[in-house]
Design a protein around this motif. Sequence first.
Motif, PDB file in Angstrom:
ATOM      1  N   ASP A  91     -58.461  -8.578   2.649  1.00  0.00           N
ATOM      2  CA  ASP A  91     -57.553  -7.633   2.017  1.00  0.00           C
ATOM      3  C   ASP A  91     -58.263  -6.966   0.842  1.00  0.00           C
ATOM      4  OD1 ASP A  91     -55.711  -8.650   3.799  1.00  0.00           O
ATOM      5  OD2 ASP A  91     -54.578  -9.773   2.297  1.00  0.00           O
ATOM      6  N   VAL A  92     -57.987  -5.693   0.656  1.00  0.00           N
ATOM      7  CA  VAL A  92     -58.517  -4.961  -0.489  1.00  0.00           C
ATOM      8  C   VAL A  92     -57.383  -4.881  -1.505  1.00  0.00           C
ATOM      9  CG1 VAL A  92     -59.489  -2.776  -1.289  1.00  0.00           C
ATOM     10  CG2 VAL A  92     -60.087  -3.653   0.982  1.00  0.00           C
ATOM     11  N   LEU A 102     -64.484   5.764  -4.716  1.00  0.00           N
ATOM     12  CA  LEU A 102     -63.689   4.712  -5.348  1.00  0.00           C
ATOM     13  C   LEU A 102     -63.749   4.842  -6.862  1.00  0.00           C
ATOM     14  CD1 LEU A 102     -64.636   1.687  -3.106  1.00  0.00           C
ATOM     15  CD2 LEU A 102     -62.616   3.127  -2.974  1.00  0.00           C
ATOM     16  N   LYS A 103     -62.593   4.786  -7.484  1.00  0.00           N
ATOM     17  CA  LYS A 103     -62.502   4.941  -8.941  1.00  0.00           C
ATOM     18  C   LYS A 103     -61.991   3.690  -9.646  1.00  0.00           C
ATOM     19  CE  LYS A 103     -63.474   9.350  -8.589  1.00  0.00           C
ATOM     20  NZ  LYS A 103     -64.845   9.584  -8.308  1.00  0.00           N
ATOM     21  N   ASP A 104     -61.234   2.852  -8.948  1.00  0.00           N
ATOM     22  CA  ASP A 104     -60.598   1.681  -9.565  1.00  0.00           C
ATOM     23  C   ASP A 104     -61.614   0.560  -9.759  1.00  0.00           C
ATOM     24  OD1 ASP A 104     -59.072  -0.422 -10.399  1.00  0.00           O
ATOM     25  OD2 ASP A 104     -57.577  -0.249  -8.811  1.00  0.00           O
ATOM     26  N   ARG A 105     -61.932   0.259 -11.006  1.00  0.00           N
ATOM     27  CA  ARG A 105     -62.929  -0.762 -11.325  1.00  0.00           C
ATOM     28  C   ARG A 105     -62.384  -2.182 -11.225  1.00  0.00           C
ATOM     29  NH1 ARG A 105     -67.249   1.853 -10.130  1.00  0.00           N
ATOM     30  NH2 ARG A 105     -68.034   3.261 -11.685  1.00  0.00           N
ATOM     31  N   SER A 106     -61.070  -2.333 -10.973  1.00  0.00           N
ATOM     32  CA  SER A 106     -60.504  -3.678 -10.806  1.00  0.00           C
ATOM     33  C   SER A 106     -60.401  -4.064  -9.331  1.00  0.00           C
ATOM     34  CB  SER A 106     -59.124  -3.753 -11.462  1.00  0.00           C
ATOM     35  OG  SER A 106     -58.210  -2.916 -10.777  1.00  0.00           O
ATOM     36  N   LEU A 107     -60.973  -3.269  -8.460  1.00  0.00           N
ATOM     37  CA  LEU A 107     -60.922  -3.486  -7.015  1.00  0.00           C
ATOM     38  C   LEU A 107     -61.554  -4.826  -6.640  1.00  0.00           C
ATOM     39  CD1 LEU A 107     -60.066  -1.805  -4.496  1.00  0.00           C
ATOM     40  CD2 LEU A 107     -62.440  -1.097  -4.339  1.00  0.00           C
ATOM     41  N   SER A 108     -60.912  -5.544  -5.718  1.00  0.00           N
ATOM     42  CA  SER A 108     -61.479  -6.806  -5.240  1.00  0.00           C
ATOM     43  C   SER A 108     -61.178  -6.989  -3.755  1.00  0.00           C
ATOM     44  CB  SER A 108     -60.943  -7.996  -6.038  1.00  0.00           C
ATOM     45  OG  SER A 108     -59.544  -8.091  -5.903  1.00  0.00           O
ATOM     46  N   ILE A 109     -61.976  -7.821  -3.120  1.00  0.00           N
ATOM     47  CA  ILE A 109     -61.788  -8.218  -1.727  1.00  0.00           C
ATOM     48  C   ILE A 109     -61.210  -9.626  -1.767  1.00  0.00           C
ATOM     49  CG2 ILE A 109     -62.885  -8.645   0.507  1.00  0.00           C
ATOM     50  CD1 ILE A 109     -63.194  -5.747  -0.433  1.00  0.00           C
ATOM     51  N   VAL A 110     -60.051  -9.808  -1.140  1.00  0.00           N
ATOM     52  CA  VAL A 110     -59.403 -11.115  -1.111  1.00  0.00           C
ATOM     53  C   VAL A 110     -59.524 -11.672   0.302  1.00  0.00           C
ATOM     54  CG1 VAL A 110     -57.267 -12.394  -1.501  1.00  0.00           C
ATOM     55  CG2 VAL A 110     -57.789 -10.378  -2.893  1.00  0.00           C
ATOM     56  N   PRO A 140     -52.069  -4.718  -2.629  1.00  0.00           N
ATOM     57  CA  PRO A 140     -53.082  -5.036  -1.617  1.00  0.00           C
ATOM     58  C   PRO A 140     -52.952  -4.185  -0.365  1.00  0.00           C
ATOM     59  CG  PRO A 140     -51.464  -6.803  -1.767  1.00  0.00           C
ATOM     60  CD  PRO A 140     -51.108  -5.787  -2.817  1.00  0.00           C
ATOM     61  N   THR A 141     -54.103  -3.863   0.220  1.00  0.00           N
ATOM     62  CA  THR A 141     -54.161  -3.242   1.531  1.00  0.00           C
ATOM     63  C   THR A 141     -54.504  -4.365   2.493  1.00  0.00           C
ATOM     64  OG1 THR A 141     -54.945  -1.179   0.576  1.00  0.00           O
ATOM     65  CG2 THR A 141     -55.289  -1.485   2.941  1.00  0.00           C
ATOM     66  N   ARG A 142     -53.588  -4.672   3.388  1.00  0.00           N
ATOM     67  CA  ARG A 142     -53.741  -5.817   4.280  1.00  0.00           C
ATOM     68  C   ARG A 142     -54.663  -5.524   5.444  1.00  0.00           C
ATOM     69  NH1 ARG A 142     -52.078  -9.833   1.190  1.00  0.00           N
ATOM     70  NH2 ARG A 142     -50.009  -9.466   0.408  1.00  0.00           N
TER      71      ARG A 142
END
Length: 81
Positions: free
Chosen positions: A7-8, A45-53, A13-15
């Motif tokens: 998930d991003v 991509l602009k969001d610096r808090s982006l993570s891969i879960v 979240p984007t599932r």
Amino acid sequence: MRTYYFDVKDGVPTRDRKGLQFPNAVGAIEHSKELARLLRHDPRLKDRSLSIVVVDESGAEAHREAVYPDEAKSGISLTKT
């Protein structure tokens, strides 16, 4: 083999609905690191808090990989207690 979902997350979240199979969580975690590396170089991509879960087939979170790890570390707040 177990199915792991990637998930991003950037607030909402984007599932990942398809997932990928790996023999264990170690392979899935390595894959999340590679995904983060690829996303880190995407200029859209602009969001610096982006993570891969990484989520296993039971729905449990197995790992969280920051796409921009340096920004995540600098978000630590130092306040008096």
